[in-house]
Design a protein around this motif. Structure first.
Motif, PDB file in Angstrom:
ATOM      1  N   ASN A  59       2.368  -6.198   3.185  1.00 57.52           N
ATOM      2  CA  ASN A  59       2.246  -4.848   2.638  1.00 57.52           C
ATOM      3  C   ASN A  59       2.541  -4.800   1.146  1.00 57.52           C
ATOM      4  O   ASN A  59       3.450  -5.474   0.672  1.00 57.52           O
ATOM      5  CB  ASN A  59       3.252  -3.908   3.324  1.00 57.52           C
ATOM      6  N   ARG A  69       6.857  -5.073  -2.238  1.00 61.12           N
ATOM      7  CA  ARG A  69       6.246  -5.772  -1.103  1.00 61.12           C
ATOM      8  C   ARG A  69       7.154  -5.682   0.119  1.00 61.12           C
ATOM      9  O   ARG A  69       8.368  -5.579   0.000  1.00 61.12           O
ATOM     10  CB  ARG A  69       6.033  -7.250  -1.431  1.00 61.12           C
ATOM     11  N   ALA A  70       6.516  -5.761   1.284  1.00 63.04           N
ATOM     12  CA  ALA A  70       7.241  -5.787   2.547  1.00 63.04           C
ATOM     13  C   ALA A  70       6.361  -6.485   3.575  1.00 63.04           C
ATOM     14  O   ALA A  70       5.160  -6.662   3.358  1.00 63.04           O
ATOM     15  CB  ALA A  70       7.589  -4.372   3.004  1.00 63.04           C
ATOM     16  N   TRP A  87      10.878  -5.622  10.438  1.00 63.17           N
ATOM     17  CA  TRP A  87      10.482  -5.219   9.089  1.00 63.17           C
ATOM     18  C   TRP A  87      11.314  -5.997   8.091  1.00 63.17           C
ATOM     19  O   TRP A  87      12.537  -6.094   8.242  1.00 63.17           O
ATOM     20  CB  TRP A  87      10.711  -3.722   8.907  1.00 63.17           C
ATOM     21  N   ASP A  89      11.925  -5.996   4.041  1.00 66.02           N
ATOM     22  CA  ASP A  89      11.732  -5.282   2.777  1.00 66.02           C
ATOM     23  C   ASP A  89      11.908  -6.277   1.637  1.00 66.02           C
ATOM     24  O   ASP A  89      12.961  -6.913   1.532  1.00 66.02           O
ATOM     25  CB  ASP A  89      12.763  -4.155   2.701  1.00 66.02           C
ATOM     26  N   ARG A  91      12.616  -5.850  -1.289  1.00 67.20           N
ATOM     27  CA  ARG A  91      13.731  -5.521  -2.177  1.00 67.20           C
ATOM     28  C   ARG A  91      15.052  -6.052  -1.632  1.00 67.20           C
ATOM     29  O   ARG A  91      16.049  -6.069  -2.327  1.00 67.20           O
ATOM     30  CB  ARG A  91      13.808  -4.001  -2.386  1.00 67.20           C
ATOM     31  N   ASN A  92      15.053  -6.453  -0.358  1.00 69.15           N
ATOM     32  CA  ASN A  92      16.230  -7.050   0.285  1.00 69.15           C
ATOM     33  C   ASN A  92      15.734  -8.214   1.138  1.00 69.15           C
ATOM     34  O   ASN A  92      15.735  -8.135   2.372  1.00 69.15           O
ATOM     35  CB  ASN A  92      16.952  -6.005   1.141  1.00 69.15           C
ATOM     36  N   ASP A  97      15.161  -6.022   9.450  1.00 65.07           N
ATOM     37  CA  ASP A  97      15.653  -4.828  10.128  1.00 65.07           C
ATOM     38  C   ASP A  97      15.785  -5.099  11.624  1.00 65.07           C
ATOM     39  O   ASP A  97      15.142  -6.003  12.174  1.00 65.07           O
ATOM     40  CB  ASP A  97      14.690  -3.654   9.915  1.00 65.07           C
TER      41      ASP A  97
END
Length: 166
Positions: A59, A69-70, A87, A89, A91-92, A97
């Protein structure tokens, strides 16, 4: 070169394989009585993995504050007849998740998890709608009362790259 699919692989998520323009609608604050939404676009590309017993979704989300992006990873368990969805992420990038787990019936997939939001226990619900002839849709909702009530906080509509029907 893609590996051949397994003849017994499930077809539940076949509708999302390929490249998509995504129209996002995200609630600005979750479980806070918020009624304001932000709309933005993104792109996604999904391919089968695990011989068709899974898929991987890459994504690119164009949030107003910047792009990121993910990835989503889905896998099917033939023993339970359920899918798990994780999921990641961008950013992490060191934490997946909590997976939601569920199944499809009549072109609608319901997936649930127990998780936390700001340190408080919540239930998470994903609904995938994949009706023939319509664009696929996804929504996420949270519940802070053990699923008695739900607040939808994210909606997505998937439009095939090229503009055709899903």
């Amino acid at each position: 070169m893609p590996l051949p699919p397994d003849a017994n692989a499930p077809s539940d998520f076949d509708f999302i394989i390929g490249d998509w323009l995504v129209k996002h609608k995200r609630l600005n604050a979750r479980l806070a009585g918020c009624t304001e939404w932000t709309e933005f676009e993104g792109r996604t590309s999904t391919m089968k993995i695990l011989g068709g017993f899974g898929n991987l979704e890459d994504n690119l989300l164009h949030f107003p504050e910047g792009a990121f992006r993910a990835a989503a990873m889905r896998s099917y368990c033939p023993t339970s007849g359920t899918w798990s969805i994780w999921w990641l992420d961008g950013r992490n990038p060191t934490a997946l998740d909590t997976p939601v787990v569920g199944r499809f019936a009549d072109h609608v997939g319901l997936f649930f998890a127990d998780d936390f939001l700001d340190g408080q226990p919540i239930k998470v619900r994903f609904i995938w709608t994949a009706r023939p002839g319509a664009h696929p849709r996804w929504e996420q909702a949270f519940s802070s009362d053990q699923g008695q009530t739900w607040e939808t906080n994210w909606e997505m509509e998937f439009i095939p790259v090229g503009g055709g029907e899903g």
